[in-house]
Structures are given as C-alpha cells and as structure tokens.
Design a protein around this motif. Structure first.
Motif, PDB file in Angstrom:
ATOM      1  N   ASP A   1       0.830  -1.203   0.000  1.00 38.41           N
ATOM      2  CA  ASP A   1       0.000   0.000   0.000  1.00 38.41           C
ATOM      3  C   ASP A   1       0.868   1.258   0.000  1.00 38.41           C
ATOM      4  OD1 ASP A   1      -2.178  -1.678   0.116  1.00 38.41           O
ATOM      5  OD2 ASP A   1      -2.549  -1.340   2.264  1.00 38.41           O
ATOM      6  N   THR A   2       0.338   2.327  -0.573  1.00 37.65           N
ATOM      7  CA  THR A   2       1.119   3.576  -0.632  1.00 37.65           C
ATOM      8  C   THR A   2       1.350   4.178   0.749  1.00 37.65           C
ATOM      9  OG1 THR A   2      -0.887   4.842  -1.041  1.00 37.65           O
ATOM     10  CG2 THR A   2       0.385   4.158  -2.972  1.00 37.65           C
ATOM     11  N   ASP A   3       0.493   3.879   1.692  1.00 36.86           N
ATOM     12  CA  ASP A   3       0.655   4.407   3.050  1.00 36.86           C
ATOM     13  C   ASP A   3       1.240   3.368   4.008  1.00 36.86           C
ATOM     14  OD1 ASP A   3      -1.582   2.790   3.098  1.00 36.86           O
ATOM     15  OD2 ASP A   3      -2.742   4.130   4.384  1.00 36.86           O
ATOM     16  N   HIS A   4       2.070   2.452   3.486  1.00 37.48           N
ATOM     17  CA  HIS A   4       2.606   1.356   4.296  1.00 37.48           C
ATOM     18  C   HIS A   4       3.410   1.833   5.507  1.00 37.48           C
ATOM     19  CE1 HIS A   4       5.818   1.993   1.274  1.00 37.48           C
ATOM     20  NE2 HIS A   4       6.607   1.823   2.325  1.00 37.48           N
ATOM     21  N   GLU A   5       3.928   3.055   5.472  1.00 37.50           N
ATOM     22  CA  GLU A   5       4.700   3.578   6.605  1.00 37.50           C
ATOM     23  C   GLU A   5       3.819   3.890   7.809  1.00 37.50           C
ATOM     24  OE1 GLU A   5       6.939   6.868   5.175  1.00 37.50           O
ATOM     25  OE2 GLU A   5       8.365   5.611   4.112  1.00 37.50           O
ATOM     26  N   ALA A   6       2.491   3.863   7.633  1.00 40.47           N
ATOM     27  CA  ALA A   6       1.559   4.131   8.724  1.00 40.47           C
ATOM     28  C   ALA A   6       1.337   2.900   9.606  1.00 40.47           C
ATOM     29  CB  ALA A   6       0.223   4.620   8.166  1.00 40.47           C
ATOM     30  N   ALA A   7       1.919   1.769   9.249  1.00 40.32           N
ATOM     31  CA  ALA A   7       1.782   0.562  10.073  1.00 40.32           C
ATOM     32  C   ALA A   7       2.477   0.779  11.412  1.00 40.32           C
ATOM     33  CB  ALA A   7       2.391  -0.636   9.347  1.00 40.32           C
ATOM     34  N   ARG A   8       2.018   0.053  12.414  1.00 42.04           N
ATOM     35  CA  ARG A   8       2.596   0.198  13.753  1.00 42.04           C
ATOM     36  C   ARG A   8       4.001  -0.392  13.830  1.00 42.04           C
ATOM     37  NH1 ARG A   8      -2.126  -0.933  18.165  1.00 42.04           N
ATOM     38  NH2 ARG A   8      -3.699   0.385  17.182  1.00 42.04           N
ATOM     39  N   VAL A   9       4.822   0.228  14.656  1.00 46.33           N
ATOM     40  CA  VAL A   9       6.188  -0.260  14.902  1.00 46.33           C
ATOM     41  C   VAL A   9       6.089  -1.416  15.888  1.00 46.33           C
ATOM     42  CG1 VAL A   9       8.429   0.328  15.873  1.00 46.33           C
ATOM     43  CG2 VAL A   9       7.206   2.001  14.470  1.00 46.33           C
ATOM     44  N   VAL A  10       6.696  -2.557  15.520  1.00 40.76           N
ATOM     45  CA  VAL A  10       6.693  -3.720  16.417  1.00 40.76           C
ATOM     46  C   VAL A  10       8.056  -3.965  17.049  1.00 40.76           C
ATOM     47  CG1 VAL A  10       4.724  -4.848  15.322  1.00 40.76           C
ATOM     48  CG2 VAL A  10       7.015  -5.350  14.502  1.00 40.76           C
ATOM     49  N   ALA A  11       9.104  -3.413  16.465  1.00 38.09           N
ATOM     50  CA  ALA A  11      10.451  -3.498  17.042  1.00 38.09           C
ATOM     51  C   ALA A  11      11.234  -2.291  16.555  1.00 38.09           C
ATOM     52  CB  ALA A  11      11.158  -4.776  16.611  1.00 38.09           C
ATOM     53  N   THR A  12      12.021  -1.710  17.440  1.00 40.11           N
ATOM     54  CA  THR A  12      12.818  -0.554  17.046  1.00 40.11           C
ATOM     55  C   THR A  12      14.211  -0.649  17.647  1.00 40.11           C
ATOM     56  OG1 THR A  12      12.879   1.862  16.941  1.00 40.11           O
ATOM     57  CG2 THR A  12      11.968   0.918  18.935  1.00 40.11           C
ATOM     58  N   HIS A  13      15.178  -0.219  16.884  1.00 42.82           N
ATOM     59  CA  HIS A  13      16.570  -0.178  17.328  1.00 42.82           C
ATOM     60  C   HIS A  13      17.146   1.172  16.921  1.00 42.82           C
ATOM     61  CE1 HIS A  13      16.924  -4.343  18.671  1.00 42.82           C
ATOM     62  NE2 HIS A  13      16.051  -4.586  17.719  1.00 42.82           N
ATOM     63  N   PRO A  14      16.801   2.229  17.664  1.00 40.81           N
ATOM     64  CA  PRO A  14      17.254   3.575  17.287  1.00 40.81           C
ATOM     65  C   PRO A  14      18.774   3.716  17.282  1.00 40.81           C
ATOM     66  CG  PRO A  14      16.223   3.588  19.460  1.00 40.81           C
ATOM     67  CD  PRO A  14      16.009   2.231  18.872  1.00 40.81           C
ATOM     68  N   GLU A  15      19.452   2.936  18.108  1.00 32.93           N
ATOM     69  CA  GLU A  15      20.917   2.999  18.120  1.00 32.93           C
ATOM     70  C   GLU A  15      21.510   2.461  16.819  1.00 32.93           C
ATOM     71  OE1 GLU A  15      19.859  -1.077  19.490  1.00 32.93           O
ATOM     72  OE2 GLU A  15      19.057   0.902  19.873  1.00 32.93           O
ATOM     73  N   GLN A  16      20.761   1.626  16.115  1.00 29.39           N
ATOM     74  CA  GLN A  16      21.189   1.088  14.827  1.00 29.39           C
ATOM     75  C   GLN A  16      20.484   1.772  13.667  1.00 29.39           C
ATOM     76  OE1 GLN A  16      20.473  -3.120  15.091  1.00 29.39           O
ATOM     77  NE2 GLN A  16      22.136  -3.432  16.540  1.00 29.39           N
ATOM     78  N   GLY A  17      19.468   2.586  13.961  1.00 28.36           N
ATOM     79  CA  GLY A  17      18.811   3.382  12.935  1.00 28.36           C
ATOM     80  C   GLY A  17      17.724   2.688  12.141  1.00 28.36           C
ATOM     81  N   TRP A  18      17.056   1.676  12.715  1.00 25.23           N
ATOM     82  CA  TRP A  18      15.993   1.002  11.968  1.00 25.23           C
ATOM     83  C   TRP A  18      14.847   0.584  12.878  1.00 25.23           C
ATOM     84  CZ3 TRP A  18      14.667  -4.028  13.152  1.00 25.23           C
ATOM     85  CH2 TRP A  18      15.610  -4.780  13.864  1.00 25.23           C
ATOM     86  N   SER A  19      13.676   0.401  12.240  1.00 31.26           N
ATOM     87  CA  SER A  19      12.478  -0.079  12.929  1.00 31.26           C
ATOM     88  C   SER A  19      11.760  -1.077  12.039  1.00 31.26           C
ATOM     89  CB  SER A  19      11.524   1.081  13.235  1.00 31.26           C
ATOM     90  OG  SER A  19      12.122   1.995  14.116  1.00 31.26           O
ATOM     91  N   LEU A  20      11.128  -2.070  12.658  1.00 32.01           N
ATOM     92  CA  LEU A  20      10.327  -3.062  11.945  1.00 32.01           C
ATOM     93  C   LEU A  20       8.864  -2.712  12.133  1.00 32.01           C
ATOM     94  CD1 LEU A  20       9.903  -5.777  10.450  1.00 32.01           C
ATOM     95  CD2 LEU A  20       9.948  -6.873  12.721  1.00 32.01           C
ATOM     96  N   LEU A  21       8.140  -2.603  11.026  1.00 31.84           N
ATOM     97  CA  LEU A  21       6.711  -2.306  11.077  1.00 31.84           C
ATOM     98  C   LEU A  21       5.904  -3.598  11.074  1.00 31.84           C
ATOM     99  CD1 LEU A  21       6.557   0.641   8.513  1.00 31.84           C
ATOM    100  CD2 LEU A  21       7.000   0.714  10.984  1.00 31.84           C
ATOM    101  N   CYS A  22       4.662  -3.507  11.497  1.00 33.12           N
ATOM    102  CA  CYS A  22       3.764  -4.658  11.582  1.00 33.12           C
ATOM    103  C   CYS A  22       3.590  -5.365  10.239  1.00 33.12           C
ATOM    104  CB  CYS A  22       2.416  -4.190  12.112  1.00 33.12           C
ATOM    105  SG  CYS A  22       1.207  -5.493  12.317  1.00 33.12           S
ATOM    106  N   ASN A  23       3.702  -4.633   9.147  1.00 32.22           N
ATOM    107  CA  ASN A  23       3.503  -5.211   7.814  1.00 32.22           C
ATOM    108  C   ASN A  23       4.784  -5.835   7.242  1.00 32.22           C
ATOM    109  OD1 ASN A  23       4.927  -2.918   7.235  1.00 32.22           O
ATOM    110  ND2 ASN A  23       3.256  -1.877   6.196  1.00 32.22           N
TER     111      ASN A  23
END
Length: 83
Positions: free
Chosen positions: A13-35
């Motif tokens: 979907d074009t708005d795929h970035e609106a999915a919820r964050v299920v894991a985040t690693h700000p020290e490494q600069g990435w997040s995993l979204l629900c999708n």
C-alpha cells in the motif's frame, strides 16, 4: 498477519509507513513495522520481499541544512587539495 484494529496498511500500500512499529533499534537506525517493512532513519526501506527502497533525496537535504552535519567528512577540491 496484523491483528490491529483497524488493520495496518499492507507493505504494497502507498501508506505502508503508517503501520505500527513492532520493534525498534534507534541505536542502529531502523524499525520493523507490523507489515514486515523495515524502515531506516535515512528514509530508506527494506520490503518484506527483500527489495530495497532507496532513501528519499529530501532526507539528505535536511542534513545539509545543519551546519555541523558534515563535521569530520573530508572533501576533495578540484586539484586534489583537501579542506
């Protein structure tokens, strides 16, 4: 599969970035979204099918606007001199 109500946008979907964050690693600069999309701080993405999406050009412009953003980066001028 997303269990949120309402369900998160799918990766295609074009708005795929609106999915919820299920894991985040700000020290490494990435997040995993629900999708299944992995988002990076530079606005790049890794899609669930393994396809990489390049960072948007505007992300680099935002860094260039900060005076100290390039501290420690050596630039080579014409003629081979560094400054």
């Amino acid at each position: 599969m997303c269990s949120h109500v309402p369900p998160c946008p799918k990766a295609a979907d074009t708005d795929h970035e609106a999915a919820r964050v299920v894991a985040t690693h700000p020290e490494q600069g990435w997040s995993l979204l629900c999708n299944g999309v992995v988002t990076f701080d530079d606005s790049g993405e890794l899609m669930p099918d393994g396809r990489a999406v390049a960072a948007r050009a505007l992300a680099g412009l935002a860094l260039a606007a900060h005076a100290g953003a390039s501290v420690g980066i050596r630039q080579t001028a014409i003629g081979g001199r560094t400054h």
